[in-house]
Design a protein around this motif. Structure first.
Motif, mmCIF file in Angstrom:
data_model
loop_
_atom_site.group_PDB
_atom_site.id
_atom_site.type_symbol
_atom_site.label_atom_id
_atom_site.label_comp_id
_atom_site.label_asym_id
_atom_site.label_seq_id
_atom_site.Cartn_x
_atom_site.Cartn_y
_atom_site.Cartn_z
ATOM 1 N N ARG A 86 20.096 22.852 99.664
ATOM 2 C CA ARG A 86 21.521 23.048 99.890
ATOM 3 C C ARG A 86 22.328 22.724 98.640
ATOM 4 N N VAL A 115 26.423 25.843 100.534
ATOM 5 C CA VAL A 115 26.890 25.494 101.883
ATOM 6 C C VAL A 115 28.306 24.943 101.915
ATOM 7 N N ARG A 143 31.167 15.274 102.780
ATOM 8 C CA ARG A 143 30.545 16.592 102.953
ATOM 9 C C ARG A 143 29.165 16.661 102.301
ATOM 10 N N PHE A 147 26.238 17.914 104.732
ATOM 11 C CA PHE A 147 25.458 19.117 104.439
ATOM 12 C C PHE A 147 24.152 18.823 103.706
#
Length: 208
Positions: A86, A115, A143, A147
């Motif tokens: 990611r 992402v 975040r 993620f």
């Protein structure tokens, strides 16, 4: 396929070239590929190909070559592209937005999933670029954790860059692709690759 050794950065940088070449091959037409053939496709020598692969314990049969499908799978495994990684991007200006659009439409990049995007411009926050949402930079820390971002692209003006990078590293980011024209320091266990278009153009001017 054998014991792997720590490979120099220059070798690791060549691996995606080998993989890209193998991705273009129809394995039904070319089930076996030699080091000579692979070298020609990427512009290096057969000896360099064999030396590069030896770092990872990847060997073909003497006088026969490598099984195309197996070798392709080995490159994906070595580069960790056999799993989802990611990616985040900070700075949704013209360059950042273009990078996202290009990346998202390319099937070759599929294991590397962008992402989350981050910016300080309130007009951009909440919007989506190629189906990826833009979050305020203040939410960077939360975040990254949400993620599970491990790779970050830096494409914002050279202000507080080191502070932003330090925060990313603190929260688990392991590598950076940097387009910011600034000197950035990272610890030995973190990898930083910088692409400075201005410097590249200036060096190419020598050959004009």
């Amino acid at each position: 396929m054998g014991r792997e050794r720590k490979a120099p950065d220059v070798v690791v940088r060549r691996l995606p070239l080998y993989l890209r070449a193998l991705e273009t091959i129809d394995h039904n037409e070319t089930p076996i590929i030699s080091s000579e053939q692979l070298a020609q496709m990427v512009g290096t020598s057969a000896g360099q190909v064999r030396k590069d692969l030896s770092y990872f314990g990847v060997f073909g049969k003497q006088g026969v070559g490598y099984q195309t499908v197996a070798l392709r799978g080995e490159f994906r495994r070595i580069l960790k592209l056999d799993r989802e990684i990611r990616v985040g991007l900070i700075g949704v200006g013209n360059l950042g937005a273009a990078l996202v659009r290009y990346h998202q439409k390319s099937p070759v990049h599929r294991p590397l999933q962008i992402v989350a995007l981050f910016d300080v411009d309130e007009k951009k926050i909440g919007r989506k670029i190629a189906d990826v949402e833009v979050y305020p930079l203040e939410e960077l820390e939360s975040r990254i954790a949400e993620f599970q971002i491990k790779l970050m692209i830096l494409a914002f003006p050279a202000v507080n860059v080191q502070e932003v990078v330090d925060l990313c590293i603190k929260n688990g980011v392991k590598s950076f692709l940097n387009f910011v024209p600034a000197a950035i320091k990272v610890p030995p266990e973190v990898k930083l690759h910088t692409s400075d278009v201005t410097l590249e153009l200036q060096s190419l001017a020598y050959y004009t």
